[in-house]
Design an enzyme around this catalytic site. Structure first.
Site, PDB file in Angstrom:
ATOM      1  N   HIS A  37       0.919  -1.137  -0.120  1.00 29.65           N
ATOM      2  CA  HIS A  37      -0.014   0.337  -0.252  1.00 29.65           C
ATOM      3  C   HIS A  37       0.913   1.598   0.046  1.00 29.65           C
ATOM      4  O   HIS A  37       1.223   1.754   1.085  1.00 29.65           O
ATOM      5  CB  HIS A  37      -1.017  -0.169   1.581  1.00 29.65           C
ATOM      6  CG  HIS A  37      -2.237  -1.128   1.402  1.00 29.65           C
ATOM      7  ND1 HIS A  37      -1.371  -2.363   1.411  1.00 29.65           N
ATOM      8  CD2 HIS A  37      -3.547  -0.921   1.312  1.00 29.65           C
ATOM      9  CE1 HIS A  37      -2.646  -3.071   1.517  1.00 29.65           C
ATOM     10  NE2 HIS A  37      -3.395  -2.510   1.874  1.00 29.65           N
ATOM     11  N   SER A  74       6.486   6.147   1.960  1.00 27.25           N
ATOM     12  CA  SER A  74       7.534   4.904   2.337  1.00 27.25           C
ATOM     13  C   SER A  74       8.878   4.544   0.908  1.00 27.25           C
ATOM     14  O   SER A  74       9.359   4.357   0.982  1.00 27.25           O
ATOM     15  CB  SER A  74       6.846   3.602   2.825  1.00 27.25           C
ATOM     16  OG  SER A  74       5.277   3.435   2.127  1.00 27.25           O
ATOM     17  N   GLU A  81      -0.245   0.242  -5.281  1.00 27.43           N
ATOM     18  CA  GLU A  81      -1.141   1.173  -5.153  1.00 27.43           C
ATOM     19  C   GLU A  81      -2.328   1.226  -6.264  1.00 27.43           C
ATOM     20  O   GLU A  81      -2.254   1.517  -7.123  1.00 27.43           O
ATOM     21  CB  GLU A  81      -0.865   3.019  -5.430  1.00 27.43           C
ATOM     22  CG  GLU A  81      -1.329   3.856  -4.615  1.00 27.43           C
ATOM     23  CD  GLU A  81      -2.039   3.746  -4.238  1.00 27.43           C
ATOM     24  OE1 GLU A  81      -1.807   4.060  -2.460  1.00 27.43           O
ATOM     25  OE2 GLU A  81      -3.059   4.178  -3.812  1.00 27.43           O
ATOM     26  N   ASP A 123       0.370  -1.311   4.619  1.00 25.59           N
ATOM     27  CA  ASP A 123       0.036  -0.734   5.619  1.00 25.59           C
ATOM     28  C   ASP A 123      -1.018   0.606   4.992  1.00 25.59           C
ATOM     29  O   ASP A 123      -1.272   1.182   4.358  1.00 25.59           O
ATOM     30  CB  ASP A 123       1.417   0.878   5.309  1.00 25.59           C
ATOM     31  CG  ASP A 123       1.443   2.849   5.449  1.00 25.59           C
ATOM     32  OD1 ASP A 123       0.213   1.899   6.679  1.00 25.59           O
ATOM     33  OD2 ASP A 123       1.696   2.700   5.525  1.00 25.59           O
TER      34      ASP A 123
HETATM   35  C1  LIG Z   1      -1.788   4.786   4.548  1.00 26.01           C
HETATM   36  S1  LIG Z   1      -1.358   5.059   2.654  1.00 26.01           S
HETATM   37  C2  LIG Z   1      -0.005   4.158   2.579  1.00 26.01           C
HETATM   38  C3  LIG Z   1       1.294   5.081   3.096  1.00 26.01           C
HETATM   39  C4  LIG Z   1       2.645   4.923   2.071  1.00 26.01           C
HETATM   40  N1  LIG Z   1       2.998   3.441   2.288  1.00 26.01           N
HETATM   41  C5  LIG Z   1       3.728   5.551   3.360  1.00 26.01           C
HETATM   42  O1  LIG Z   1       4.040   5.309   4.603  1.00 26.01           O
HETATM   43  O2  LIG Z   1       4.091   6.842   2.693  1.00 26.01           O
HETATM   44  C6  LIG Z   1      -2.381   3.749   2.434  1.00 26.01           C
HETATM   45  C7  LIG Z   1      -2.373   3.767   0.820  1.00 26.01           C
HETATM   46  O3  LIG Z   1      -3.144   2.430  -0.194  1.00 26.01           O
HETATM   47  C8  LIG Z   1      -4.136   2.160  -0.768  1.00 26.01           C
HETATM   48  N2  LIG Z   1      -4.833   1.659  -1.268  1.00 26.01           N
HETATM   49  C9  LIG Z   1      -6.363   0.871  -0.917  1.00 26.01           C
HETATM   50  N3  LIG Z   1      -6.516  -0.475  -0.854  1.00 26.01           N
HETATM   51  C10 LIG Z   1      -5.330  -0.839  -1.456  1.00 26.01           C
HETATM   52  C11 LIG Z   1      -5.475  -2.042  -2.196  1.00 26.01           C
HETATM   53  N4  LIG Z   1      -5.601  -2.807  -1.720  1.00 26.01           N
HETATM   54  N5  LIG Z   1      -4.419  -2.273  -3.026  1.00 26.01           N
HETATM   55  C12 LIG Z   1      -3.166  -1.176  -3.340  1.00 26.01           C
HETATM   56  N6  LIG Z   1      -3.337   0.162  -2.304  1.00 26.01           N
HETATM   57  C13 LIG Z   1      -4.035   0.603  -1.411  1.00 26.01           C
HETATM   58  C14 LIG Z   1      -4.409   3.676  -0.575  1.00 26.01           C
HETATM   59  O4  LIG Z   1      -5.360   4.225  -1.641  1.00 26.01           O
HETATM   60  C15 LIG Z   1      -3.631   4.506   0.148  1.00 26.01           C
HETATM   61  O5  LIG Z   1      -2.584   5.184  -0.711  1.00 26.01           O
END
Ligand SMILES: C[S@@+](CC[C@H](N)C(=O)[O-])C[C@H]1O[C@@H](n2cnc3c(N)ncnc32)[C@H](O)[C@@H]1O
Length: 282
Positions: A42, A102, A120, A166
């Site tokens: 994520h 991240s 993403e 995440d």
């Molecule tokens: C908390 S943010 C991530 C922040 C990032 N890991 C960081 O530390 O900078 C969660 C992200 O997951 C994405 N997301 C939600 N469901 C998802 C999925 N099933 N697969 C991939 N990305 C997803 C959202 O759009 C969002 O951008």
């Protein structure tokens, strides 16, 4: 359609804990020459502008990274993390204007022979992520479900892997999906180092979540939780967050024991701020 955008939350107290742990784990992974694959299920947009309307609207970074920015008394791992954040500012800038996600933090710590896999789903954040990072050597960006895709990355040819999970937990099903993806990942590659972030919220699913992760971990784990914010009368606000690390580096708990008391005092927004640190060492 997903509504969550990390641009509103970048650099908050939860990011501080998450990224401090991420940096420590990747430092440990780089201690051996053998390449490894980092899978960020994520990934978000990859990097954030703190002067942009999204970050300014919530001001969450002011209670997170901005509280560490001017400090000269940081313990070693927090200092290491802050040095990396400093490298993400505009050249010559003395004020905090950017915050790495991240993907950007990881990119700074990966070596040329390591592999970087970023997932993403949000169209806007995927476009930003792809634009910034898909040209980097070893990095592949996917607009796909990180939960469902993790299995396709395991085991890696190098037989070394670190995973950051995440999710936003915007959907309550994210808890069960995380547990299922961890279980499946460990069945494919039991040595994977898996970092799982979760928000501290009062929900039945959240209470059960860490117990399930403890049961799944085949060997060592480290569980750090940082609580710094008071929720409002309606129960809104993020009180704190946790990082659960499966197959954690043997030095991680010892390192965090020195850092977490400092983070509590630096990031506390009320008198009841606290941390917990638990581990199973093998
Ligand atoms: C908390 S943010 C991530 C922040 C990032 N890991 C960081 O530390 O900078 C969660 C992200 O997951 C994405 N997301 C939600 N469901 C998802 C999925 N099933 N697969 C991939 N990305 C997803 C959202 O759009 C969002 O951008």
């Amino acid at each position: 359609m997903l509504a969550y955008r990390h641009a509103f939350h970048a650099g908050n107290h939860a990011d501080v804990l998450k990224h401090l742990v991420l940096v420590q784990v990747l430092r440990h992974m780089a201690a051996k020459d053998k390449p490894y694959r980092l899978i960020d299920t994520h990934a978000g947009a990859g990097s954030y502008i703190l002067t942009a309307p999204e970050a300014q609207k919530t001001g969450e970074y002011e209670q997170g990274i901005a509280r560490l920015w001017g400090r000269r008394d940081l313990p070693p791992a927090t200092s290491d993390y802050l040095q990396l954040v400093r490298k993400c500012q505009a050249p010559g800038a003395t004020t905090l204007t950017h915050y790495p996600g991240s993907p950007q933090l990881s990119r700074m710590l990966l070596r040329p022979h390591d592999e970087h896999r970023l997932y993403e789903l949000h169209p806007t954040d995927h476009r930003l992520l792809d634009g910034n990072w898909s040209g980097s050597r070893g990095t592949m960006v996917f607009k796909a479900d990180g939960f469902a895709s993790l299995r396709s990355q395991l085991p890696p040819p190098s037989r070394r892997a670190a995973i950051l999970m995440d999710p936003s937990y915007e959907l309550i099903t994210d808890y069960a999906k995380t547990v299922a993806a961890v279980k499946d990942a460990l069945s494919r590659f039991s040595q994977a180092v898996i970092m799982i972030w979760y928000p501290q919220v009062s929900r039945h699913e959240a209470a059960q979540f860490c117990k399930r992760l403890e049961t799944l971990a085949p060997g060592s784990w480290v569980h750090a939780r940082l609580s710094v914010q008071q929720v409002d009368a309606q129960g809104f606000g993020l009180a704190g967050s946790g990082m659960f690390v499966i197959n954690a580096p043997y030095t991680l708990a010892q390192t965090l024991r020195k850092e977490l008391p400092f983070l509590v005092s630096a990031l506390a927004q009320h008198d009841g701020a606290s941390f917990t640190l638990n581990e199973r060492a093998v």
